[in-house]
Design an enzyme around this catalytic site. Structure first.
Site, mmCIF file in Angstrom:
data_model
loop_
_atom_site.group_PDB
_atom_site.id
_atom_site.type_symbol
_atom_site.label_atom_id
_atom_site.label_comp_id
_atom_site.label_asym_id
_atom_site.label_seq_id
_atom_site.Cartn_x
_atom_site.Cartn_y
_atom_site.Cartn_z
ATOM 1 N N HIS A 206 167.894 161.096 6.537
ATOM 2 C CA HIS A 206 169.218 161.698 6.712
ATOM 3 C C HIS A 206 170.296 161.151 5.786
ATOM 4 C CE1 HIS A 206 169.951 158.033 8.959
ATOM 5 N NE2 HIS A 206 171.233 158.313 8.981
HETATM 6 N N1 UDP Z 1 166.941 158.305 17.020
HETATM 7 C C1 UDP Z 1 166.738 159.083 18.159
HETATM 8 N N2 UDP Z 1 166.222 160.340 18.002
HETATM 9 C C2 UDP Z 1 165.888 160.866 16.781
HETATM 10 C C3 UDP Z 1 166.089 160.051 15.629
HETATM 11 C C4 UDP Z 1 166.630 158.797 15.784
HETATM 12 O O1 UDP Z 1 167.009 158.632 19.280
HETATM 13 O O2 UDP Z 1 165.431 162.006 16.724
HETATM 14 C C5 UDP Z 1 167.507 156.958 17.173
HETATM 15 C C6 UDP Z 1 166.680 155.850 16.587
HETATM 16 O O3 UDP Z 1 165.691 155.415 17.488
HETATM 17 C C7 UDP Z 1 167.715 154.783 16.285
HETATM 18 C C8 UDP Z 1 168.938 155.588 15.946
HETATM 19 O O4 UDP Z 1 168.720 156.893 16.452
HETATM 20 O O5 UDP Z 1 167.982 153.996 17.429
HETATM 21 C C9 UDP Z 1 169.107 155.608 14.463
HETATM 22 O O6 UDP Z 1 170.087 156.495 14.136
HETATM 23 P P1 UDP Z 1 170.223 157.112 12.678
HETATM 24 O O7 UDP Z 1 168.938 157.032 11.962
HETATM 25 O O8 UDP Z 1 170.876 158.435 12.856
HETATM 26 O O9 UDP Z 1 171.338 156.164 12.012
HETATM 27 P P2 UDP Z 1 171.283 154.799 11.224
HETATM 28 O O10 UDP Z 1 170.531 153.817 12.061
HETATM 29 O O11 UDP Z 1 170.687 155.046 9.897
HETATM 30 O O12 UDP Z 1 172.720 154.409 11.114
#
Ligand code: UDP
Length: 361
Positions: A206
């Site tokens: 993403h």
């Molecule tokens: N996550 C979720 N469902 C999904 C994809 C991700 O619950 O379909 C959770 C994942 O387990 C983690 C968090 O969302 O705890 C990560 O979010 P994201 O990847 O959007 O953001 P980043 O961590 O890169 O800031």
């Protein structure tokens, strides 16, 4: 002590699930939740409040979408109004999204002290919107909660007063411990998707640097299709990525063994992570969750903020510039485990944060 917490995006709901839970059990803390609305889809927002028991936010600004300036500016205006009304003792922000920056800026200008959870992370890549958000937020915060020794060092190098900074571990580890067992008991996602434990690859993509760069996105899609000839791929797709795949007509690049599904709730995601053969991601949180559950991971980026995991062999950085290299590294990572390390605390970060905040009263 009245704490107004600003949240807005998926990873912040998960962190808040651990921290707000602790605050609720703590005498002396009254928490007011403000949701900016940055993530608004049911499966990017509402599902987390329901299944993780996060209290319903007192305020929801409904400000998501649009360019960075427009979104951050509108959030700033909305948050300022609420801060003037609520007059909290502290404003608490998480991570590195536009909601983080807007919350921190609005508070700092009103001389309300800001506490930043997940402070000190650096990619040293200023082209990332997240890097700008976290650097600015750290420099206007009065309490900085660093998740790791590396993050703490970055804060020291940038000259932030030592007495503001506390290495408390990672609240995502608290969440992983809090909800990891519950996922095993409650999630039926493996049966629903007809998956066998250890016999699929989990992926999420993403970050703007991948989704907004056609060449990189195509490289990722081609390599996933290639790897899916060895093991099926499950991809809960972020709405932004889905839009781009549609707009650019990229679905045709995906082999039939790459299964795109809607974003899943946290318990289902944890279940998918715990039983994957390997994870390929550009998410910050998922790199760590892979490690918490002892699953090998490759990160499709040029760098990571969570360098400890790379040094210990749990995570492999693979810039998505060469298709063969991605496929090769992804498949080679299966059953290749890192060495035992404990860089992110003991799972009680939220309690430490509550204690430090209360000591400021
Ligand atoms: N996550 C979720 N469902 C999904 C994809 C991700 O619950 O379909 C959770 C994942 O387990 C983690 C968090 O969302 O705890 C990560 O979010 P994201 O990847 O959007 O953001 P980043 O961590 O890169 O800031």
């Amino acid at each position: 002590m009245k704490i107004l917490t600003v949240i807005g995006a998926r990873p912040q709901f998960i962190k808040a699930a651990a921290v707000s839970h602790t605050f609720a059990q703590q005498d002396g803390i009254q928490e007011v939740l403000l949701h900016t609305g940055q993530h608004f889809d049911k499966n990017m927002s509402e599902v987390f409040f329901k299944e993780l028991g996060i209290p319903k936010p007192t305020y929801n600004l409904g400000i998501g979408g649009g360019l960075h300036g427009a979104m951050t500016g509108a959030q700033l205006v909305g948050i300022e109004e609420i801060l003037l009304q609520e007059k909290p003792d502290w404003v608490l922000v998480y991570g590195d999204t536009n909601s983080t920056l807007a919350g921190a800026l609005a508070a700092a200008k009103l001389h309300i002290p800001v506490a930043h959870i997940e402070a000190g992370l650096r990619s040293f890549n200023r082209r990332m919107p997240e890097e700008i958000n976290r650097v600015v937020t750290d420099h206007i915060s009065a309490l900085l909660f660093a998740p790791s020794a590396t993050a703490m060092q970055h804060l020291m190098h940038e000259g932030i007063p030592t007495e503001y900074c506390h290495q408390v571990g990672d609240v995502m580890y608290d969440a992983a411990l809090l909800f990891g067992e519950r996922a095993k008991q409650q999630s039926t996602i493996l049966q629903q998707l007809n998956l066998t434990a250890g016999e699929y690859i989990l992926t999420t993509i993403h970050r703007a640097e991948n989704t907004d760069n056609l060449q990189r996105l195509q490289n990722i899609l081609k390599s996933l299709s290639e790897a899916s000839q060895t093991l099926p791929i499950i991809w809960p797709v972020h709405p932004r990525t889905r839009n781009l795949l549609q707009q650019q007509g990229l679905y045709t690049l995906l082999g039939k063994n790459v299964h795109i599904i809607e974003p899943v709730g946290y318990l289902d995601m944890v279940m998918l992570e715990q039983h994957a053969a390997v994870i390929a991601t550009d998410s910050g949180g998922i790199q760590k969750e892979a490690f918490f559950y002892h699953i090998p991971c490759i990160t499709l980026r040029d760098e990571t903020e969570w360098v400890e995991l790379v040094d210990a062999g749990w995570n492999h950085i693979v810039p998505p510039t060469n298709t063969d290299n991605i496929t090769h590294t992804l498949l080679a990572a299966i059953q290749s485990y890192g060495t035992p390390i404990h860089p992110y605390g003991d799972g009680h970060s939220s309690s430490q944060i509550a204690k430090i905040l209360l000591a400021q009263a």
